[in-house]
Design a protein around this motif. Structure first.
Motif, PDB file in Angstrom:
ATOM      1  N   THR A   2       0.831  -1.202   0.000  1.00 23.01           N
ATOM      2  CA  THR A   2       0.000   0.000   0.000  1.00 23.01           C
ATOM      3  C   THR A   2       0.864   1.250   0.000  1.00 23.01           C
ATOM      4  O   THR A   2       2.054   1.203   0.310  1.00 23.01           O
ATOM      5  N   MET A   3       0.267   2.358  -0.337  1.00 20.04           N
ATOM      6  CA  MET A   3       1.020   3.611  -0.448  1.00 20.04           C
ATOM      7  C   MET A   3       1.718   4.014   0.853  1.00 20.04           C
ATOM      8  O   MET A   3       2.883   4.376   0.815  1.00 20.04           O
ATOM      9  N   PRO A   4       1.040   3.959   2.023  1.00 20.07           N
ATOM     10  CA  PRO A   4       1.759   4.333   3.259  1.00 20.07           C
ATOM     11  C   PRO A   4       2.954   3.412   3.532  1.00 20.07           C
ATOM     12  O   PRO A   4       4.013   3.875   3.965  1.00 20.07           O
ATOM     13  N   GLN A   5       2.803   2.116   3.273  1.00 15.55           N
ATOM     14  CA  GLN A   5       3.919   1.189   3.464  1.00 15.55           C
ATOM     15  C   GLN A   5       5.053   1.527   2.504  1.00 15.55           C
ATOM     16  O   GLN A   5       6.216   1.508   2.882  1.00 15.55           O
ATOM     17  N   ARG A   6       4.703   1.848   1.266  1.00 17.22           N
ATOM     18  CA  ARG A   6       5.699   2.212   0.261  1.00 17.22           C
ATOM     19  C   ARG A   6       6.420   3.486   0.680  1.00 17.22           C
ATOM     20  O   ARG A   6       7.641   3.572   0.590  1.00 17.22           O
ATOM     21  N   GLU A  11      11.249   6.254   2.825  1.00 17.40           N
ATOM     22  CA  GLU A  11      11.870   7.088   3.866  1.00 17.40           C
ATOM     23  C   GLU A  11      12.965   6.314   4.607  1.00 17.40           C
ATOM     24  O   GLU A  11      14.020   6.873   4.921  1.00 17.40           O
ATOM     25  N   ALA A  12      12.736   5.034   4.863  1.00 12.88           N
ATOM     26  CA  ALA A  12      13.751   4.212   5.542  1.00 12.88           C
ATOM     27  C   ALA A  12      14.991   4.066   4.660  1.00 12.88           C
ATOM     28  O   ALA A  12      16.120   4.133   5.157  1.00 12.88           O
ATOM     29  N   ILE A  13      14.788   3.889   3.362  1.00 11.63           N
ATOM     30  CA  ILE A  13      15.916   3.776   2.428  1.00 11.63           C
ATOM     31  C   ILE A  13      16.706   5.082   2.406  1.00 11.63           C
ATOM     32  O   ILE A  13      17.938   5.068   2.461  1.00 11.63           O
ATOM     33  N   LYS A  14      16.018   6.197   2.339  1.00  9.46           N
ATOM     34  CA  LYS A  14      16.698   7.498   2.340  1.00  9.46           C
ATOM     35  C   LYS A  14      17.507   7.695   3.624  1.00  9.46           C
ATOM     36  O   LYS A  14      18.633   8.186   3.587  1.00  9.46           O
ATOM     37  N   LEU A  35      25.168  -1.083   7.603  1.00  8.14           N
ATOM     38  CA  LEU A  35      24.120  -0.319   6.932  1.00  8.14           C
ATOM     39  C   LEU A  35      23.850  -0.855   5.523  1.00  8.14           C
ATOM     40  O   LEU A  35      22.700  -0.909   5.089  1.00  8.14           O
ATOM     41  N   ARG A  36      24.902  -1.270   4.819  1.00  3.76           N
ATOM     42  CA  ARG A  36      24.711  -1.862   3.485  1.00  3.76           C
ATOM     43  C   ARG A  36      23.845  -3.116   3.573  1.00  3.76           C
ATOM     44  O   ARG A  36      22.956  -3.335   2.746  1.00  3.76           O
ATOM     45  N   GLU A  37      24.119  -3.937   4.572  1.00  2.00           N
ATOM     46  CA  GLU A  37      23.339  -5.161   4.749  1.00  2.00           C
ATOM     47  C   GLU A  37      21.880  -4.830   5.075  1.00  2.00           C
ATOM     48  O   GLU A  37      20.956  -5.456   4.538  1.00  2.00           O
ATOM     49  N   GLU A  38      21.663  -3.838   5.914  1.00  6.98           N
ATOM     50  CA  GLU A  38      20.305  -3.430   6.253  1.00  6.98           C
ATOM     51  C   GLU A  38      19.578  -2.895   5.006  1.00  6.98           C
ATOM     52  O   GLU A  38      18.406  -3.195   4.780  1.00  6.98           O
ATOM     53  N   LEU A  42      16.201  -4.441   3.213  1.00  5.06           N
ATOM     54  CA  LEU A  42      15.040  -3.588   3.004  1.00  5.06           C
ATOM     55  C   LEU A  42      14.639  -3.535   1.530  1.00  5.06           C
ATOM     56  O   LEU A  42      13.465  -3.657   1.184  1.00  5.06           O
ATOM     57  N   THR A  43      15.620  -3.370   0.641  1.00  7.85           N
ATOM     58  CA  THR A  43      15.289  -3.270  -0.778  1.00  7.85           C
ATOM     59  C   THR A  43      14.817  -4.600  -1.361  1.00  7.85           C
ATOM     60  O   THR A  43      14.025  -4.609  -2.302  1.00  7.85           O
ATOM     61  N   GLU A  44      15.270  -5.702  -0.814  1.00  8.55           N
ATOM     62  CA  GLU A  44      14.786  -7.009  -1.294  1.00  8.55           C
ATOM     63  C   GLU A  44      13.322  -7.227  -0.914  1.00  8.55           C
ATOM     64  O   GLU A  44      12.604  -7.927  -1.617  1.00  8.55           O
ATOM     65  N   SER A  45      12.879  -6.618   0.179  1.00 12.11           N
ATOM     66  CA  SER A  45      11.503  -6.815   0.629  1.00 12.11           C
ATOM     67  C   SER A  45      10.523  -5.884  -0.093  1.00 12.11           C
ATOM     68  O   SER A  45       9.320  -6.050   0.025  1.00 12.11           O
ATOM     69  N   VAL A  46      11.042  -4.917  -0.837  1.00 17.28           N
ATOM     70  CA  VAL A  46      10.168  -3.943  -1.514  1.00 17.28           C
ATOM     71  C   VAL A  46       9.737  -4.456  -2.845  1.00 17.28           C
ATOM     72  O   VAL A  46      10.221  -5.110  -3.584  1.00 17.28           O
TER      73      VAL A  46
END
Length: 46
Positions: A2-6, A11-14, A35-38, A42-46
């Motif tokens: 959903t948009m709020p999750q996106r 924001e977390a990526i930034k 931080l790279r691992e985090e 995060l990007t794999e889950s998007v």
């Protein structure tokens, strides 16, 4: 996703990207790698 999750994910990526840049600029390679691992997780889950 959903948009709020996106929006939260973007924001977390930034935030992580800014922290990563700071860690690299200051030579903290351990923190940079953490931080790279985090970011990867995060990007794999998007």
């Amino acid at each position: 996703m959903t948009m709020p999750q996106r929006d939260d994910a973007i924001e977390a990526i930034k935030r992580l990207d800014a922290l990563l840049e700071y860690a690299v600029m200051h030579g903290d390679e351990d923190e940079a790698e953490r931080l790279r691992e985090e970011l990867r997780k995060l990007t794999e889950s998007v």
